[in-house]
Design a protein around this motif. Structure first.
Motif, PDB file in Angstrom:
ATOM      1  N   UNK A 178       8.043  77.068  -8.272  1.00  0.00           N
ATOM      2  CA  UNK A 178       8.525  77.093  -8.000  1.00  0.00           C
ATOM      3  C   UNK A 178       9.422  76.261  -6.657  1.00  0.00           C
ATOM      4  N   UNK A 179       9.944  75.655  -6.495  1.00  0.00           N
ATOM      5  CA  UNK A 179      10.073  75.162  -4.891  1.00  0.00           C
ATOM      6  C   UNK A 179      11.041  75.440  -4.014  1.00  0.00           C
ATOM      7  N   UNK A 180      11.702  76.256  -3.298  1.00  0.00           N
ATOM      8  CA  UNK A 180      12.445  76.198  -2.419  1.00  0.00           C
ATOM      9  C   UNK A 180      12.902  74.643  -1.746  1.00  0.00           C
ATOM     10  N   UNK A 181      14.037  74.681  -2.035  1.00  0.00           N
ATOM     11  CA  UNK A 181      15.247  73.495  -1.543  1.00  0.00           C
ATOM     12  C   UNK A 181      15.603  73.732  -0.906  1.00  0.00           C
ATOM     13  N   UNK A 182      15.769  73.723   1.170  1.00  0.00           N
ATOM     14  CA  UNK A 182      16.559  73.871   1.421  1.00  0.00           C
ATOM     15  C   UNK A 182      18.190  72.758   1.846  1.00  0.00           C
ATOM     16  N   UNK A 183      19.002  74.156   1.688  1.00  0.00           N
ATOM     17  CA  UNK A 183      20.269  73.025   2.226  1.00  0.00           C
ATOM     18  C   UNK A 183      20.611  72.256   3.061  1.00  0.00           C
ATOM     19  N   UNK A 184      20.833  70.524   2.722  1.00  0.00           N
ATOM     20  CA  UNK A 184      20.932  69.665   3.023  1.00  0.00           C
ATOM     21  C   UNK A 184      22.411  69.442   3.030  1.00  0.00           C
ATOM     22  N   UNK A 185      22.829  68.354   4.305  1.00  0.00           N
ATOM     23  CA  UNK A 185      24.184  67.859   3.894  1.00  0.00           C
ATOM     24  C   UNK A 185      24.339  66.650   2.986  1.00  0.00           C
ATOM     25  N   UNK A 186      25.115  66.792   2.559  1.00  0.00           N
ATOM     26  CA  UNK A 186      25.343  65.869   1.401  1.00  0.00           C
ATOM     27  C   UNK A 186      25.554  64.232   1.774  1.00  0.00           C
ATOM     28  N   UNK A 187      24.275  63.385   2.618  1.00  0.00           N
ATOM     29  CA  UNK A 187      24.324  62.392   2.908  1.00  0.00           C
ATOM     30  C   UNK A 187      24.046  61.998   2.252  1.00  0.00           C
ATOM     31  N   UNK A 188      24.100  59.835   2.505  1.00  0.00           N
ATOM     32  CA  UNK A 188      23.601  58.841   1.380  1.00  0.00           C
ATOM     33  C   UNK A 188      22.771  58.501   2.310  1.00  0.00           C
ATOM     34  N   UNK A 189      21.238  57.664   1.636  1.00  0.00           N
ATOM     35  CA  UNK A 189      20.353  57.289   2.186  1.00  0.00           C
ATOM     36  C   UNK A 189      20.760  56.435   3.073  1.00  0.00           C
ATOM     37  N   UNK A 190      22.059  55.567   2.832  1.00  0.00           N
ATOM     38  CA  UNK A 190      22.441  54.711   4.411  1.00  0.00           C
ATOM     39  C   UNK A 190      23.160  55.233   5.079  1.00  0.00           C
TER      40      UNK A 190
END
Length: 380
Positions: A108-120
């Motif tokens: 199971x992977x712990x994915x940290x919270x990140x801001x909802x920014x796009x690649x661009x």
């Protein structure tokens, strides 16, 4: 061929060390300063130069990772430095998530919270902080097969890390698992080889993504199932030497990587056309896997696991060696990746990399040698 690759590696390390010495002096360096830099670099010990190169690359990538944390992590966490997270963060390590015998199939992977920014948006933010970013658009090379080109948007000084080469890393022990083996390059222009024989396949990475996620493209980590096994003499030798590897677990559970990585586009750099000159060069970068806080921004996974494997060469084949290293010293696990480094100031222009294709095979129509004599020396 190993000797030729080593000679090329020595030349590249010397050049990189010289570039960074020049960069430290600055743009206003006089001719006498430059001559002294070149003279000092040529007299330096190779081991010292390699250490300088690795430290410089690592310093730049550390800064990049710190900037990416500022861009993507929530405000409550972005004040933590990469080194602080390395020592305190209770996140799963790259080792525990990587391919290997001890990795459970239901990780199971712990994915940290990140801001909802796009690649661009991430690319624009990194440009604001670093002075440059990368973008893909139609190449300026006048050939119908040029396709997309890699461009620097902004200004990058000489010696700057322009791009990282993303994708799956194969040590010589696992060549037969490269998709399409043994004709691995027939349908894949995104393969690159380090001086030590490590191959990186950039094709699975594509153009990145829009999230931080477990990267697990399991279909590209198996031998080509459509080809019946060949029983030529060389294949029988390969099978014999590789047999100990068949008992190893080769499954892939993925690692949590940041797909919105503005620098993970090195596999799109084109070879320069006639009268054009390359403006970047490849630099091997051994990423220390104990730097857990930076791991998400290193766009690579290692096929077969990240443990260090000592290899011995038998003709054109490689196999595992249980022998001790010459100096008897144990080193920490590293991931053998590649960076593209600017050989001059690059400002709002396309990135060109000398592919140095072999002269023993038919070269594609778009390939023009940058230095025919150098290619001949390397491949003779």
């Amino acid at each position: 061929m190993q000797n030729k690759n080593h000679e090329l590696h020595v030349i590249c390390v010397n050049l990189l060390a010289t570039l960074w010495d020049y960069n430290r002096v600055g743009k206003d360096a006089e001719d006498g300063d430059i001559e002294e830099i070149i003279s000092m670099a040529s007299k330096s010990d190779l081991a010292d130069q390699e250490k300088q190169v690795q430290e410089n690359i690592h310093s730049q990538i550390t800064n990049f990772c710190t900037f990416m944390d500022q861009i993507l992590l929530p405000e409550s966490k972005s004040h933590e430095t990469t080194s602080q997270k390395h020592s305190t963060a209770p996140r799963p390590s790259g080792l525990s998530l990587a391919i290997g015998r001890n990795a459970p199939p239901d990780t199971k992977f712990e994915i940290p919270e990140t801001k909802p920014l796009t690649f661009a948006e991430s690319c624009q933010r990194i440009k604001d902080l670093m002075g440059y970013t990368l973008e893909l658009k139609p190449s300026q090379i006048p050939h119908e097969q040029a396709g997309q080109g890699l461009f620097v948007d902004g200004e990058a000084d000489v010696g700057s890390v322009i791009a990282l080469y993303p994708g799956v890393i194969y040590s010589p022990a696992y060549y037969r698992y490269i998709p399409g083996y043994p004709r691995v390059d027939s349908q894949n222009p995104y393969l690159i080889t380090r001086y030590d024989g490590t191959v990186i396949n950039g094709q699975p990475w594509g153009t990145g993504g829009e999230t931080r996620e477990p990267w697990a493209h399991s279909n590209v980590y198996r031998p080509n199932p459509s080809e019946p096994p060949s029983e030529t003499g060389s294949d029988r030798v390969w099978k014999m030497l590789s047999k100990p590897l068949e008992g190893s677990r080769l499954g892939f559970n993925g690692e949590v990587l940041e797909r919105r990585n503005p620098l993970a586009l090195g596999h799109f750099a084109n070879h320069p056309a006639m009268v054009m000159e390359p403006n970047v060069m490849v630099c091997p970068y051994d990423f220390p896997l104990n730097e857990k806080g930076m791991r998400a921004y290193i766009p690579n996974v290692v096929f077969g696991g990240v443990e260090e494997v000592k290899m011995k060469r038998f003709g054109s084949f490689w196999f595992k060696s249980r022998g001790e290293s010459n100096d008897g010293q144990m080193t920490g696990p590293v991931m053998k990746s590649l960076a593209l480094v600017a050989t001059r100031l690059i400002c709002n222009e396309e990135v060109y990399l000398n592919y140095r294709l072999s002269n023993s095979k038919r070269r594609p129509s778009w390939y023009t040698p940058v230095d025919e004599d150098e290619d001949r020396r390397r491949w003779s």
